[in-house]
Design a protein around this motif. Structure first.
Motif, PDB file in Angstrom:
ATOM      1  N   VAL A 156       0.845  -1.197   0.000  1.00  0.00           N
ATOM      2  CA  VAL A 156       0.000   0.000   0.000  1.00  0.00           C
ATOM      3  C   VAL A 156       0.880   1.247   0.000  1.00  0.00           C
ATOM      4  CG1 VAL A 156      -1.618   1.350   1.424  1.00  0.00           C
ATOM      5  CG2 VAL A 156      -2.030  -1.091   1.014  1.00  0.00           C
ATOM      6  N   LYS A 157       1.958   1.218   0.769  1.00  0.00           N
ATOM      7  CA  LYS A 157       2.872   2.366   0.807  1.00  0.00           C
ATOM      8  C   LYS A 157       3.467   2.648  -0.572  1.00  0.00           C
ATOM      9  CE  LYS A 157       4.097   1.692   5.616  1.00  0.00           C
ATOM     10  NZ  LYS A 157       5.152   1.339   6.565  1.00  0.00           N
ATOM     11  N   CYS A 158       3.738   1.593  -1.316  1.00  0.00           N
ATOM     12  CA  CYS A 158       4.267   1.756  -2.678  1.00  0.00           C
ATOM     13  C   CYS A 158       3.243   2.467  -3.561  1.00  0.00           C
ATOM     14  CB  CYS A 158       4.607   0.402  -3.291  1.00  0.00           C
ATOM     15  SG  CYS A 158       5.833  -0.567  -2.371  1.00  0.00           S
ATOM     16  N   ALA A 159       1.997   2.022  -3.479  1.00  0.00           N
ATOM     17  CA  ALA A 159       0.940   2.590  -4.321  1.00  0.00           C
ATOM     18  C   ALA A 159       0.625   4.031  -3.951  1.00  0.00           C
ATOM     19  CB  ALA A 159      -0.317   1.733  -4.222  1.00  0.00           C
ATOM     20  N   LEU A 160       0.799   4.391  -2.692  1.00  0.00           N
ATOM     21  CA  LEU A 160       0.468   5.749  -2.230  1.00  0.00           C
ATOM     22  C   LEU A 160       1.609   6.750  -2.384  1.00  0.00           C
ATOM     23  CD1 LEU A 160      -1.581   4.958   1.002  1.00  0.00           C
ATOM     24  CD2 LEU A 160      -2.452   5.892  -1.150  1.00  0.00           C
ATOM     25  N   LEU A 161       2.806   6.287  -2.727  1.00  0.00           N
ATOM     26  CA  LEU A 161       3.981   7.165  -2.749  1.00  0.00           C
ATOM     27  C   LEU A 161       3.797   8.372  -3.671  1.00  0.00           C
ATOM     28  CD1 LEU A 161       6.856   7.445  -1.588  1.00  0.00           C
ATOM     29  CD2 LEU A 161       7.666   6.187  -3.604  1.00  0.00           C
ATOM     30  N   ALA A 162       3.352   8.168  -4.894  1.00  0.00           N
ATOM     31  CA  ALA A 162       3.175   9.284  -5.830  1.00  0.00           C
ATOM     32  C   ALA A 162       2.087  10.241  -5.346  1.00  0.00           C
ATOM     33  CB  ALA A 162       2.835   8.761  -7.222  1.00  0.00           C
ATOM     34  N   TRP A 163       1.042   9.693  -4.742  1.00  0.00           N
ATOM     35  CA  TRP A 163      -0.041  10.535  -4.225  1.00  0.00           C
ATOM     36  C   TRP A 163       0.460  11.405  -3.070  1.00  0.00           C
ATOM     37  CZ3 TRP A 163      -4.696  10.979  -6.614  1.00  0.00           C
ATOM     38  CH2 TRP A 163      -4.986  10.039  -7.610  1.00  0.00           C
ATOM     39  N   MET A 164       1.363  10.851  -2.249  1.00  0.00           N
ATOM     40  CA  MET A 164       1.960  11.645  -1.167  1.00  0.00           C
ATOM     41  C   MET A 164       2.818  12.764  -1.762  1.00  0.00           C
ATOM     42  SD  MET A 164       0.647  10.320   1.462  1.00  0.00           S
ATOM     43  CE  MET A 164       1.525  11.176   2.720  1.00  0.00           C
ATOM     44  N   ALA A 165       3.555  12.452  -2.826  1.00  0.00           N
ATOM     45  CA  ALA A 165       4.372  13.471  -3.494  1.00  0.00           C
ATOM     46  C   ALA A 165       3.481  14.565  -4.075  1.00  0.00           C
ATOM     47  CB  ALA A 165       5.230  12.834  -4.585  1.00  0.00           C
ATOM     48  N   LEU A 166       2.350  14.182  -4.656  1.00  0.00           N
ATOM     49  CA  LEU A 166       1.421  15.168  -5.209  1.00  0.00           C
ATOM     50  C   LEU A 166       0.886  16.079  -4.110  1.00  0.00           C
ATOM     51  CD1 LEU A 166      -0.281  16.373  -7.502  1.00  0.00           C
ATOM     52  CD2 LEU A 166      -1.991  14.589  -7.024  1.00  0.00           C
ATOM     53  N   LYS A 167       0.436  15.502  -3.014  1.00  0.00           N
ATOM     54  CA  LYS A 167      -0.094  16.313  -1.904  1.00  0.00           C
ATOM     55  C   LYS A 167       0.974  17.274  -1.380  1.00  0.00           C
ATOM     56  CE  LYS A 167      -2.491  14.224   1.287  1.00  0.00           C
ATOM     57  NZ  LYS A 167      -3.047  13.217   2.215  1.00  0.00           N
ATOM     58  N   ASP A 168       2.209  16.787  -1.247  1.00  0.00           N
ATOM     59  CA  ASP A 168       3.292  17.628  -0.751  1.00  0.00           C
ATOM     60  C   ASP A 168       3.615  18.749  -1.733  1.00  0.00           C
ATOM     61  OD1 ASP A 168       5.500  18.303   1.069  1.00  0.00           O
ATOM     62  OD2 ASP A 168       6.800  17.488  -0.515  1.00  0.00           O
ATOM     63  N   ALA A 169       3.717  18.424  -3.021  1.00  0.00           N
ATOM     64  CA  ALA A 169       4.018  19.453  -4.024  1.00  0.00           C
ATOM     65  C   ALA A 169       2.909  20.495  -4.064  1.00  0.00           C
ATOM     66  CB  ALA A 169       4.224  18.813  -5.398  1.00  0.00           C
ATOM     67  N   LEU A 170       1.660  20.056  -4.004  1.00  0.00           N
ATOM     68  CA  LEU A 170       0.549  21.018  -3.986  1.00  0.00           C
ATOM     69  C   LEU A 170       0.617  21.904  -2.752  1.00  0.00           C
ATOM     70  CD1 LEU A 170      -2.382  18.839  -5.345  1.00  0.00           C
ATOM     71  CD2 LEU A 170      -1.265  20.777  -6.497  1.00  0.00           C
ATOM     72  N   ALA A 171       0.947  21.332  -1.608  1.00  0.00           N
ATOM     73  CA  ALA A 171       1.082  22.133  -0.383  1.00  0.00           C
ATOM     74  C   ALA A 171       2.181  23.182  -0.552  1.00  0.00           C
ATOM     75  CB  ALA A 171       1.378  21.233   0.811  1.00  0.00           C
ATOM     76  N   ARG A 172       3.231  22.837  -1.265  1.00  0.00           N
ATOM     77  CA  ARG A 172       4.328  23.783  -1.504  1.00  0.00           C
ATOM     78  C   ARG A 172       3.906  24.927  -2.428  1.00  0.00           C
ATOM     79  NH1 ARG A 172       9.679  21.333  -0.328  1.00  0.00           N
ATOM     80  NH2 ARG A 172       9.228  19.338   0.674  1.00  0.00           N
ATOM     81  N   THR A 173       2.827  24.720  -3.191  1.00  0.00           N
ATOM     82  CA  THR A 173       2.288  25.813  -4.018  1.00  0.00           C
ATOM     83  C   THR A 173       1.296  26.654  -3.220  1.00  0.00           C
ATOM     84  OG1 THR A 173       0.336  24.663  -4.907  1.00  0.00           O
ATOM     85  CG2 THR A 173       2.428  24.380  -6.103  1.00  0.00           C
TER      86      THR A 173
END
Length: 162
Positions: free
Chosen positions: A128-145
């Motif tokens: 599950v952690k593997c599948a969620l990794l890109a989604w975590m990156a997306l949430k983090d990048a969006l937060a940085r915007t």
């Protein structure tokens, strides 16, 4: 293995080989680097948001077929989407991944398109952690915007706040 499981497995393999959205965008407003310490999967993701829409999204990574396929599928779902849709997709994918193989509503699976192929992955907590990794990156990048998907989820579905 039934026919649907074989189809889902093939979707994941196809996306891990033929990676949609691979490559960081030159015009990214923000980037995120995420690592899954349990297996070493890595994702770098760049995003640009204009007027509440993801107008540019790209990624690069290394790791297992699940993490790389998930990034590819996520790209197809959210590139060009408005933030309310992205918030819903992120919430629905998270619900799917935390279902532990017990299944989710058909409407969620339909909305997730190729991401529904990860339903079988939800049976394996380490994957599950593997599948969620890109989604975590997306949430983090969006937060940085300066964008929070939680804000857009609350706007979309006031019942989800609380």
């Amino acid at each position: 293995m039934n026919e649907l499981d074989r189809l889902y497995q093939q979707v994941i393999l196809d996306h891990s080989r033929e990676r949609h959205g691979e490559g960081l965008p030159q015009d990214a407003q923000a980037t995120s680097h995420q690592v899954n310490p349990t297996c070493g999967d890595e994702i770098d993701l760049g995003v640009r948001v204009e007027n509440g829409v993801i107008v540019s999204l790209g990624w690069q990574g290394q790791g297992c077929s699940i993490s790389q396929a998930s990034a590819s599928v996520m790209h197809d779902l959210v590139d060009g989407a408005d933030l309310e849709a992205v918030a819903r997709l992120e919430r629905d994918f998270s619900t799917l991944m935390h279902s532990r193989g017990q299944g989710v509503d058909e409407a969620i699976l339909d909305g997730l398109e190729d991401a529904a192929a990860f339903e079988g992955v939800s049976k394996y907590p380490n994957r599950v952690k593997c599948a969620l990794l890109a989604w975590m990156a997306l949430k983090d990048a969006l937060a940085r915007t300066g964008t929070s998907l939680a804000t857009h989820q609350a706007q979309e579905d006031p019942e989800q706040t609380g």
